[in-house]
Design a protein around this motif. Structure first.
Motif, PDB file in Angstrom:
ATOM      1  N   ILE A 184      30.366 -25.134  23.539  1.00 57.49           N
ATOM      2  CA  ILE A 184      28.876 -25.648  24.089  1.00 57.49           C
ATOM      3  C   ILE A 184      28.670 -24.516  24.998  1.00 57.49           C
ATOM      4  CG2 ILE A 184      27.366 -26.002  26.377  1.00 57.49           C
ATOM      5  CD1 ILE A 184      29.645 -27.933  27.033  1.00 57.49           C
ATOM      6  N   LYS A 185      28.759 -23.094  24.648  1.00 53.09           N
ATOM      7  CA  LYS A 185      28.090 -22.379  24.651  1.00 53.09           C
ATOM      8  C   LYS A 185      27.948 -21.386  23.143  1.00 53.09           C
ATOM      9  CE  LYS A 185      29.283 -16.749  26.328  1.00 53.09           C
ATOM     10  NZ  LYS A 185      29.947 -16.208  26.477  1.00 53.09           N
ATOM     11  N   ALA A 186      28.278 -21.691  22.199  1.00 56.62           N
ATOM     12  CA  ALA A 186      27.927 -21.575  21.261  1.00 56.62           C
ATOM     13  C   ALA A 186      26.914 -22.427  20.522  1.00 56.62           C
ATOM     14  CB  ALA A 186      29.259 -21.542  19.901  1.00 56.62           C
ATOM     15  N   ALA A 187      26.171 -23.299  20.648  1.00 58.46           N
ATOM     16  CA  ALA A 187      25.740 -24.667  20.584  1.00 58.46           C
ATOM     17  C   ALA A 187      24.156 -24.185  20.180  1.00 58.46           C
ATOM     18  CB  ALA A 187      25.306 -25.449  21.477  1.00 58.46           C
ATOM     19  N   ASN A 188      23.594 -24.402  18.412  1.00 65.10           N
ATOM     20  CA  ASN A 188      22.639 -23.890  18.285  1.00 65.10           C
ATOM     21  C   ASN A 188      21.643 -24.282  17.565  1.00 65.10           C
ATOM     22  OD1 ASN A 188      23.577 -23.524  15.585  1.00 65.10           O
ATOM     23  ND2 ASN A 188      24.482 -22.043  16.102  1.00 65.10           N
ATOM     24  N   GLY A 189      20.888 -24.599  16.578  1.00 67.03           N
ATOM     25  CA  GLY A 189      19.727 -25.154  15.814  1.00 67.03           C
ATOM     26  C   GLY A 189      20.360 -25.646  15.230  1.00 67.03           C
ATOM     27  N   LYS A 190      21.675 -25.127  14.626  1.00 68.27           N
ATOM     28  CA  LYS A 190      22.228 -25.985  13.571  1.00 68.27           C
ATOM     29  C   LYS A 190      23.498 -26.472  13.833  1.00 68.27           C
ATOM     30  CE  LYS A 190      20.909 -22.462   9.998  1.00 68.27           C
ATOM     31  NZ  LYS A 190      21.044 -21.676   9.039  1.00 68.27           N
ATOM     32  N   ARG A 191      23.395 -26.874  15.105  1.00 70.34           N
ATOM     33  CA  ARG A 191      25.320 -27.229  15.501  1.00 70.34           C
ATOM     34  C   ARG A 191      24.644 -27.838  17.023  1.00 70.34           C
ATOM     35  NH1 ARG A 191      29.773 -25.108  14.084  1.00 70.34           N
ATOM     36  NH2 ARG A 191      29.825 -26.849  12.596  1.00 70.34           N
ATOM     37  N   VAL A 192      24.711 -29.562  17.093  1.00 63.78           N
ATOM     38  CA  VAL A 192      23.940 -29.225  18.944  1.00 63.78           C
ATOM     39  C   VAL A 192      25.113 -30.520  19.014  1.00 63.78           C
ATOM     40  CG1 VAL A 192      21.403 -29.449  17.751  1.00 63.78           C
ATOM     41  CG2 VAL A 192      22.564 -32.054  17.164  1.00 63.78           C
ATOM     42  N   TYR A 193      24.909 -30.696  20.680  1.00 67.42           N
ATOM     43  CA  TYR A 193      26.345 -31.563  20.798  1.00 67.42           C
ATOM     44  C   TYR A 193      25.385 -32.499  21.881  1.00 67.42           C
ATOM     45  CZ  TYR A 193      29.217 -28.493  20.023  1.00 67.42           C
ATOM     46  OH  TYR A 193      30.117 -27.896  19.156  1.00 67.42           O
ATOM     47  N   ALA A 194      25.861 -34.339  21.986  1.00 66.53           N
ATOM     48  CA  ALA A 194      25.256 -35.019  22.384  1.00 66.53           C
ATOM     49  C   ALA A 194      26.105 -35.678  23.468  1.00 66.53           C
ATOM     50  CB  ALA A 194      24.858 -35.890  22.551  1.00 66.53           C
ATOM     51  N   ILE A 195      27.151 -35.441  25.120  1.00 64.44           N
ATOM     52  CA  ILE A 195      28.000 -35.858  25.858  1.00 64.44           C
ATOM     53  C   ILE A 195      27.460 -36.561  26.253  1.00 64.44           C
ATOM     54  CG2 ILE A 195      29.893 -34.487  27.108  1.00 64.44           C
ATOM     55  CD1 ILE A 195      29.009 -31.634  26.417  1.00 64.44           C
ATOM     56  N   SER A 196      28.341 -37.497  26.422  1.00 59.59           N
ATOM     57  CA  SER A 196      28.077 -39.109  27.160  1.00 59.59           C
ATOM     58  C   SER A 196      29.342 -39.431  27.357  1.00 59.59           C
ATOM     59  CB  SER A 196      27.616 -40.304  26.118  1.00 59.59           C
ATOM     60  OG  SER A 196      29.284 -40.004  25.026  1.00 59.59           O
ATOM     61  N   ILE A 197      29.612 -39.057  28.882  1.00 58.05           N
ATOM     62  CA  ILE A 197      30.162 -39.535  30.096  1.00 58.05           C
ATOM     63  C   ILE A 197      30.697 -40.534  30.941  1.00 58.05           C
ATOM     64  CG2 ILE A 197      31.650 -38.454  32.480  1.00 58.05           C
ATOM     65  CD1 ILE A 197      30.796 -35.746  32.153  1.00 58.05           C
ATOM     66  N   LEU A 198      31.367 -42.039  30.492  1.00 61.96           N
ATOM     67  CA  LEU A 198      31.130 -42.981  30.991  1.00 61.96           C
ATOM     68  C   LEU A 198      32.260 -42.956  32.748  1.00 61.96           C
ATOM     69  CD1 LEU A 198      32.165 -45.315  28.138  1.00 61.96           C
ATOM     70  CD2 LEU A 198      30.394 -44.448  28.740  1.00 61.96           C
ATOM     71  N   GLY A 199      32.012 -44.043  33.097  1.00 62.38           N
ATOM     72  CA  GLY A 199      32.986 -44.114  34.255  1.00 62.38           C
ATOM     73  C   GLY A 199      32.056 -43.555  35.855  1.00 62.38           C
ATOM     74  N   HIS A 200      33.320 -43.733  36.654  1.00 67.18           N
ATOM     75  CA  HIS A 200      32.255 -43.644  37.985  1.00 67.18           C
ATOM     76  C   HIS A 200      33.508 -42.726  38.617  1.00 67.18           C
ATOM     77  CE1 HIS A 200      30.147 -44.393  41.525  1.00 67.18           C
ATOM     78  NE2 HIS A 200      32.138 -45.019  41.983  1.00 67.18           N
ATOM     79  N   GLY A 201      32.856 -41.919  40.212  1.00 62.26           N
ATOM     80  CA  GLY A 201      34.112 -41.448  41.239  1.00 62.26           C
ATOM     81  C   GLY A 201      33.768 -39.405  41.053  1.00 62.26           C
ATOM     82  N   ALA A 202      34.325 -39.255  41.160  1.00 60.91           N
ATOM     83  CA  ALA A 202      34.452 -37.487  41.604  1.00 60.91           C
ATOM     84  C   ALA A 202      35.021 -36.470  40.303  1.00 60.91           C
ATOM     85  CB  ALA A 202      35.110 -37.278  42.800  1.00 60.91           C
ATOM     86  N   LYS A 203      35.756 -37.241  39.715  1.00 60.47           N
ATOM     87  CA  LYS A 203      36.282 -36.493  38.458  1.00 60.47           C
ATOM     88  C   LYS A 203      35.181 -36.534  37.437  1.00 60.47           C
ATOM     89  CE  LYS A 203      39.364 -34.398  36.065  1.00 60.47           C
ATOM     90  NZ  LYS A 203      41.174 -35.457  35.834  1.00 60.47           N
ATOM     91  N   ALA A 204      35.099 -37.483  37.081  1.00 61.62           N
ATOM     92  CA  ALA A 204      33.683 -37.896  35.929  1.00 61.62           C
ATOM     93  C   ALA A 204      32.562 -36.700  36.699  1.00 61.62           C
ATOM     94  CB  ALA A 204      32.827 -39.087  35.994  1.00 61.62           C
ATOM     95  N   LYS A 205      31.961 -36.547  38.017  1.00 60.08           N
ATOM     96  CA  LYS A 205      30.924 -36.061  38.366  1.00 60.08           C
ATOM     97  C   LYS A 205      31.275 -34.781  38.512  1.00 60.08           C
ATOM     98  CE  LYS A 205      26.952 -35.100  40.282  1.00 60.08           C
ATOM     99  NZ  LYS A 205      26.690 -34.019  40.715  1.00 60.08           N
TER     100      LYS A 205
END
Length: 252
Positions: A184-205
């Motif tokens: 995430i720290k190294a992300a830039n215009g040439k490498r982008v991320y879409a992070i999707s988290i499924l589920g529910h509860g304290a760990k996911a949050k």
């Protein structure tokens, strides 16, 4: 779970669900995109997306794996057509290559290869069969996608504006949450991320909060304030089409 309308799109899920109005398109015009995806195939994907302790497990439609199996082929179909090299890779009529470069992961990286509409069922069935180990380690899967991209396009002409677009689909139960932060720290215009988290509860949050904080810091450090990492928490969302629509809006 309650329903509401946000930005013209009906949404469901729990109180921590990322509002759909905040989900914006990543892609910019005039660039070549190379889509890639890391898919969580760990044992916790068999748990309920609504109640991880007492909820029904796979193959119940509210299990994380069943939800994934509902939205992923729709997302892959939309994304595969955006692969800048797909036409050349499939010129001979073989469906093995072209589409979305994919890896799975549990405790280990699970090789999948390019996913497209033609080979999706075959390759994903094998991936689930190969996912026999416990644990959830995300870092090595992201590294595998980056190494593959860097090796394939290391000889690009400098004039080519090629973007490595990585989608991470996980359930927020990682053994190595800190291993994602350098990416995430190294992300830039040439490498982008879409992070999707499924589920529910304290760990996911907690996982969402960790990644979102890092994504915000990455944006703050960008000279022009551009966002290169988008983090979505699908808190208790059980409608696969709703998830597919959001991910397609974001990354396709």
């Amino acid at each position: 779970m309650s329903s509401m309308t946000d930005g013209g799109r009906t949404e469901t899920g729990g109180p921590n669900r990322t509002p759909r109005s905040e989900i914006k398109r990543i892609r910019k015009p005039g660039r070549k995109y190379e889509p890639a995806i890391a898919i969580d195939l760990s044992p916790s994907m068999y748990w309920s997306a609504v109640d991880e302790e007492n909820g029904p497990e796979y193959p119940h439609p509210e299990s994380r794996r069943a939800i994934l199996e509902g939205f992923l082929p729709l997302f892959i179909a939309a994304l595969a057509g955006e692969d800048s090299e797909a036409e050349a890779e499939q010129a001979g009529g073989d469906d093995e290559d072209g589409g979305v470069m994919a890896v799975g992961f549990d405790r280990h990286v699970i090789k999948i290869g390019d996913l497209n509409e033609s080979n999706y069922q075959r390759k994903m069935a094998k991936a689930w069969q190969d996912a026999s180990d416990g644990g959830t380690r995300v870092g090595p899967a992201l590294k595998a996608l980056i190494d593959k991209f860097d090796g394939e396009f290391e000889d690009d002409d400098p004039s080519v504006t090629r973007v490595h677009e990585i989608t991470l689909v996980t359930d927020g139960e990682p053994e190595d949450p800190e291993a994602v932060l350098p990416h995430i720290k190294a992300a830039n215009g040439k490498r982008v991320y879409a992070i999707s988290i499924l589920g529910h509860g304290a760990k996911a949050k907690a996982t969402y909060d960790l990644y979102k904080k890092a994504a915000d810091e990455n944006q703050a450090a960008d000279e022009f304030g551009k966002r290169h990492v988008h983090v979505i928490l699908f808190d208790a969302v059980t409608n696969p089409r709703e998830i597919a629509e959001d991910l397609i809006t974001l990354a396709a």
